[in-house]
Design a protein around this motif. Sequence first.
Motif, PDB file in Angstrom:
ATOM      1  N   GLY A 155       0.838  -1.188   0.000  1.00 56.53           N
ATOM      2  CA  GLY A 155       0.000   0.000   0.000  1.00 56.53           C
ATOM      3  C   GLY A 155       0.874   1.238   0.000  1.00 56.53           C
ATOM      4  O   GLY A 155       1.578   1.485   0.973  1.00 56.53           O
ATOM      5  N   GLY A 156       0.844   2.007  -1.078  1.00 54.37           N
ATOM      6  CA  GLY A 156       1.728   3.164  -1.179  1.00 54.37           C
ATOM      7  C   GLY A 156       1.014   4.473  -0.923  1.00 54.37           C
ATOM      8  O   GLY A 156      -0.009   4.525  -0.238  1.00 54.37           O
ATOM      9  N   ALA A 157       1.538   5.553  -1.483  1.00 54.15           N
ATOM     10  CA  ALA A 157       0.948   6.882  -1.318  1.00 54.15           C
ATOM     11  C   ALA A 157      -0.156   7.048  -2.357  1.00 54.15           C
ATOM     12  O   ALA A 157      -0.056   7.824  -3.311  1.00 54.15           O
ATOM     13  N   SER A 158      -1.229   6.282  -2.164  1.00 48.61           N
ATOM     14  CA  SER A 158      -2.312   6.248  -3.148  1.00 48.61           C
ATOM     15  C   SER A 158      -3.601   5.822  -2.442  1.00 48.61           C
ATOM     16  O   SER A 158      -3.674   5.789  -1.221  1.00 48.61           O
ATOM     17  N   ARG A 159      -4.631   5.539  -3.264  1.00 46.65           N
ATOM     18  CA  ARG A 159      -5.945   5.097  -2.782  1.00 46.65           C
ATOM     19  C   ARG A 159      -6.611   6.137  -1.876  1.00 46.65           C
ATOM     20  O   ARG A 159      -7.236   5.818  -0.870  1.00 46.65           O
ATOM     21  N   ILE A 160      -6.428   7.397  -2.211  1.00 46.41           N
ATOM     22  CA  ILE A 160      -7.072   8.479  -1.490  1.00 46.41           C
ATOM     23  C   ILE A 160      -8.437   8.756  -2.129  1.00 46.41           C
ATOM     24  O   ILE A 160      -8.551   8.914  -3.349  1.00 46.41           O
ATOM     25  N   VAL A 161      -9.465   8.793  -1.317  1.00 49.16           N
ATOM     26  CA  VAL A 161     -10.835   8.954  -1.800  1.00 49.16           C
ATOM     27  C   VAL A 161     -11.143  10.440  -2.001  1.00 49.16           C
ATOM     28  O   VAL A 161     -10.940  11.239  -1.080  1.00 49.16           O
ATOM     29  N   PRO A 162     -11.627  10.849  -3.183  1.00 42.94           N
ATOM     30  CA  PRO A 162     -11.952  12.261  -3.404  1.00 42.94           C
ATOM     31  C   PRO A 162     -13.175  12.676  -2.585  1.00 42.94           C
ATOM     32  O   PRO A 162     -14.081  11.878  -2.342  1.00 42.94           O
ATOM     33  N   ALA A 163     -13.195  13.932  -2.183  1.00 40.94           N
ATOM     34  CA  ALA A 163     -14.266  14.426  -1.322  1.00 40.94           C
ATOM     35  C   ALA A 163     -15.639  14.315  -1.992  1.00 40.94           C
ATOM     36  O   ALA A 163     -16.640  14.015  -1.330  1.00 40.94           O
ATOM     37  N   TRP A 164     -15.681  14.514  -3.313  1.00 40.04           N
ATOM     38  CA  TRP A 164     -16.983  14.455  -3.987  1.00 40.04           C
ATOM     39  C   TRP A 164     -17.597  13.062  -3.871  1.00 40.04           C
ATOM     40  O   TRP A 164     -18.811  12.927  -3.657  1.00 40.04           O
TER      41      TRP A 164
END
Length: 477
Positions: free
Chosen positions: A203-212
């Motif tokens: 798991g890297g610096a990714s898979r961030i969920v957008p606020a929308w």
Amino acid sequence: MNSEKTTTIPAIRSWLGIPYATAKRFHKPVLLPFNPDLPYDQKGPAPLQAGDTSWLEADNGFSEDCLNLNVWAPEHAGGQPLPVIVYIFGGGFELGSNTQTTSNLSGLAASGRCIGVSLNYRLGPFGWLSLSQYGGELAEASNLGLQDIITALRWVQQNIARFGGDPQNVTVTGHSAGAYCTTALIAARAADGLYHRLAAFSGGASRIVPAWWAEELAITFLTELGIADDPKQLFTLDAKLLAETLIRVSPRDIGDRHGIDNTTIGIVNDHAQIGAVIEDTPLHILESGHRHNVDILFSTATNEADWWVINAIEKFDPGSIGNLVDELVKKSRIPRSHAQRIVAAYDVNGRTPVEVRGALFTDYFFTLPAARAALAHAAAGGNAYLLSVGPAEGAQAVHGTEMYGIVGQVRPGQSNEQATRDTFVRDTLLDFATGNYDRLWNAVTTKPISHGIGNSPYEPTAHAVEVLRTFEGIERT
């Protein structure tokens, strides 16, 4: 303090189920002091969650009141404070606990080189549903699971010295969702000074969920419950109903969970929202150099996504190469001509469409973010290491293959080859956490230098270079 010996040599002491915080439903955690007069000889409650929980070894059940941690220390730690390793379990932000064997850091503590800590955080709707947009009593409900983790690290800072640990030498590590939480600490100002090294496995610096999307999922969730016009009813509804409902309405396919917009639950890019926890995506923070003084280890397996090929083939199978191209276009907004070139790079060696999807997603979801993050950190003056975990006899290099090794446990029935590989993973983490970098390989420079362990199907550094080239110009969050 109560001591509990295990059969591990050298002997260790353990303190189980220590409450580190308390939290009302959909409210931020409140740090608790340590009470030295309690026995701490039983695991605490596991986080309340949906689905099959039999594998979690949750001796004291499940509860919303789950903010507890375990500590393991060598029985004879010597006079100097030991480095601390804090482990965050994975499970897609929906499953898992610090009660399971693969969250048991007694194997690391038994090395005599560290103090081990394993924490719980809230899961599913209780930890990761974004509700702060409704204000009022829900104003604090943003990235609550990450707030739990940060609060646990505050507890470590205040209390770990009494267990023989050095609060100025803390490494946070995690697997899968735990790794995403680990790297997200980079983007959370409230975590500054609470850790000194980060080790992210699968798991890297990714898979961030957008606020929308986080808001849209909340609306879908509330609508399913029939309370879209009165979100305050969330405080009175049955907890199990909430957990099961979110599972029912959130996207389940790994492609949705790791596409450019990550339309599922997880760490929300809430920097512009009420009660914001992170200030930007972890990758952007790495690129800025604001955390260049934090050393980071990124580890991935060579066939991560083949877990789904093996265990969920019917749901994971795209059906055709054309459908896989369509998926990249529609879910990651990749121009079709580029998507076709990417798929063609993996449609080789007689692979079936499901095998192509597995190989492509392994690199797109895991190898690529790790390499990009390591290069960004190095370019900003940081110290980054890349590890590639290959298969061993009896252990395919799929998602989760190294979980026993990370915490220093022995997988039942393991082959000698797997034992050697997992011991390497354990010792790598220990060397990294104790600052013995001379025992590691070369750090990343302008090149994604990567070390391989196990029977790798490729040369890791050359493969990372090729993956970066294949996905050049493709954004990820």
